[in-house]
Design an enzyme around this catalytic site. Structure first.
Site, PDB file in Angstrom:
ATOM      1  N   ASN A 132      39.365  39.246  37.416  1.00  0.00           N
ATOM      2  CA  ASN A 132      40.662  39.446  36.775  1.00  0.00           C
ATOM      3  C   ASN A 132      41.595  38.272  37.054  1.00  0.00           C
ATOM      4  O   ASN A 132      41.562  37.661  38.121  1.00  0.00           O
ATOM      5  CB  ASN A 132      41.301  40.781  37.167  1.00  0.00           C
ATOM      6  CG  ASN A 132      41.507  40.976  38.651  1.00  0.00           C
ATOM      7  OD1 ASN A 132      40.752  40.447  39.473  1.00  0.00           O
ATOM      8  ND2 ASN A 132      42.519  41.729  39.014  1.00  0.00           N
ATOM      9  N   VAL A 133      42.392  37.952  36.030  1.00  0.00           N
ATOM     10  CA  VAL A 133      43.316  36.814  36.084  1.00  0.00           C
ATOM     11  C   VAL A 133      44.679  37.309  35.605  1.00  0.00           C
ATOM     12  O   VAL A 133      44.854  37.593  34.412  1.00  0.00           O
ATOM     13  CB  VAL A 133      42.826  35.657  35.192  1.00  0.00           C
ATOM     14  CG1 VAL A 133      43.812  34.485  35.259  1.00  0.00           C
ATOM     15  CG2 VAL A 133      41.425  35.202  35.615  1.00  0.00           C
ATOM     16  N   GLU A 134      45.614  37.442  36.539  1.00  0.00           N
ATOM     17  CA  GLU A 134      46.920  38.008  36.199  1.00  0.00           C
ATOM     18  C   GLU A 134      47.913  36.921  35.791  1.00  0.00           C
ATOM     19  O   GLU A 134      47.603  35.723  35.827  1.00  0.00           O
ATOM     20  CB  GLU A 134      47.428  38.845  37.383  1.00  0.00           C
ATOM     21  CG  GLU A 134      46.489  40.012  37.656  1.00  0.00           C
ATOM     22  CD  GLU A 134      46.973  40.955  38.748  1.00  0.00           C
ATOM     23  OE1 GLU A 134      47.887  40.580  39.517  1.00  0.00           O
ATOM     24  OE2 GLU A 134      46.421  42.071  38.807  1.00  0.00           O
TER      25      GLU A 134
ATOM     26  N   CYS B 286      41.583  41.233  32.315  1.00  0.00           N
ATOM     27  CA  CYS B 286      40.668  41.989  33.169  1.00  0.00           C
ATOM     28  C   CYS B 286      39.407  41.160  33.441  1.00  0.00           C
ATOM     29  O   CYS B 286      39.081  40.230  32.705  1.00  0.00           O
ATOM     30  CB  CYS B 286      40.265  43.298  32.495  1.00  0.00           C
ATOM     31  SG  CYS B 286      41.546  44.567  32.463  1.00  0.00           S
TER      32      CYS B 286
ATOM     33  N   GLU C 217      36.507  41.973  32.889  1.00  0.00           N
ATOM     34  CA  GLU C 217      35.594  42.118  31.748  1.00  0.00           C
ATOM     35  C   GLU C 217      35.885  41.080  30.674  1.00  0.00           C
ATOM     36  O   GLU C 217      34.974  40.641  29.964  1.00  0.00           O
ATOM     37  CB  GLU C 217      35.712  43.528  31.154  1.00  0.00           C
ATOM     38  CG  GLU C 217      35.249  44.644  32.073  1.00  0.00           C
ATOM     39  CD  GLU C 217      36.361  45.188  32.970  1.00  0.00           C
ATOM     40  OE1 GLU C 217      37.299  44.422  33.309  1.00  0.00           O
ATOM     41  OE2 GLU C 217      36.288  46.370  33.319  1.00  0.00           O
TER      42      GLU C 217
ATOM     43  N   CYS D 136      38.437  49.714  32.302  1.00  0.00           N
ATOM     44  CA  CYS D 136      39.578  50.358  31.650  1.00  0.00           C
ATOM     45  C   CYS D 136      39.233  50.628  30.181  1.00  0.00           C
ATOM     46  O   CYS D 136      38.209  50.152  29.663  1.00  0.00           O
ATOM     47  CB  CYS D 136      40.821  49.477  31.768  1.00  0.00           C
ATOM     48  SG  CYS D 136      40.828  48.036  30.671  1.00  0.00           S
TER      49      CYS D 136
ATOM     50  N   CYS E 106      38.692  47.597  27.952  1.00  0.00           N
ATOM     51  CA  CYS E 106      37.474  46.848  28.263  1.00  0.00           C
ATOM     52  C   CYS E 106      36.212  47.618  27.899  1.00  0.00           C
ATOM     53  O   CYS E 106      35.166  47.013  27.644  1.00  0.00           O
ATOM     54  CB  CYS E 106      37.487  46.424  29.726  1.00  0.00           C
ATOM     55  SG  CYS E 106      38.735  45.147  30.018  1.00  0.00           S
TER      56      CYS E 106
HETATM   57  N1  THU Z   1      41.439  45.397  35.988  1.00  0.00           N
HETATM   58  C1  THU Z   1      40.261  44.810  35.620  1.00  0.00           C
HETATM   59  O1  THU Z   1      40.029  43.620  35.861  1.00  0.00           O
HETATM   60  N2  THU Z   1      39.352  45.582  34.962  1.00  0.00           N
HETATM   61  C2  THU Z   1      39.502  46.903  34.702  1.00  0.00           C
HETATM   62  O2  THU Z   1      38.669  47.494  34.028  1.00  0.00           O
HETATM   63  C3  THU Z   1      40.644  47.620  35.264  1.00  0.00           C
HETATM   64  C4  THU Z   1      41.768  46.772  35.714  1.00  0.00           C
HETATM   65  C5  THU Z   1      42.438  44.560  36.662  1.00  0.00           C
HETATM   66  C6  THU Z   1      43.622  44.225  35.809  1.00  0.00           C
HETATM   67  C7  THU Z   1      44.678  43.941  36.849  1.00  0.00           C
HETATM   68  O3  THU Z   1      44.587  42.579  37.232  1.00  0.00           O
HETATM   69  C8  THU Z   1      44.266  44.806  38.031  1.00  0.00           C
HETATM   70  O4  THU Z   1      42.952  45.222  37.790  1.00  0.00           O
HETATM   71  C9  THU Z   1      45.148  46.027  38.253  1.00  0.00           C
HETATM   72  O5  THU Z   1      45.223  46.793  37.104  1.00  0.00           O
END
Ligand code: THU
Length: 137
Positions: A42-44, A53, A55, A86, A89
């Site tokens: 994940n890259v915010e 995400c 994915e 999620c 994804c």
């Molecule tokens: N996140 C994912 O990378 N994949 C998912 O299926 C659920 C959520 C990440 C997004 C965000 O950076 C962190 O989890 C918190 O929601």
């Protein structure tokens, strides 16, 4: 299917995660039909809503590496424990793996058809994508 290797890679990917806002690390790994292993984390972003995400990275890795069908997928948290993709994804994974994609979940291995029942996909658009994930354009 070597799930241990996929889980280990996904766990490794959590170390590369960029998550300064949620501090929730996610790593993902998958196996493509041609044997390639693909991965993501994940890259915010300061604009929270545009976070990617794990994915998203994995699907980009799949397509950038030549595309093809995804056969197996797992995403894990910082402890290496499997988490569920999620909702958004699940849709991404369906596009590239279809109903038979195997997903390692907290309740064991499930198919994508179990994870995303009655999915909306190309067939609903009247498109002839015979095998999700293949490039036909
Ligand atoms: N996140 C994912 O990378 N994949 C998912 O299926 C659920 C959520 C990440 C997004 C965000 O950076 C962190 O989890 C918190 O929601």
């Amino acid at each position: 299917m070597n799930w241990d290797d996929l889980v280990a890679l996904a766990h490794h990917m959590t170390q590369l995660s960029y998550c300064p806002y949620s501090h929730y690390r996610v790593g993902a790994a998958g196996l493509a039909a041609d044997g390639r292993v693909v991965r993501g984390c994940n890259v915010e972003n300061a604009a929270y809503g545009v976070a990617l995400c794990a994915e998203c990275g994995l699907v980009s890795d799949l397509v950038a590496g030549g595309g093809g069908r995804l056969l197996a997928f797992v995403c894990v948290d910082a402890d290496g424990a499997p988490i569920m993709p999620c909702g958004r994804c699940r849709q991404l994974l369906w596009e590239h793996g279809g109903p038979d994609l195997l997903v390692w979940t907290p309740k064991g291995v499930m198919t994508m058809a179990d994870v995303l029942p009655q999915a909306f996909d190309a067939t609903d658009l009247g498109k002839t994508v015979s095998s999700p994930g293949t490039r036909e354009d």
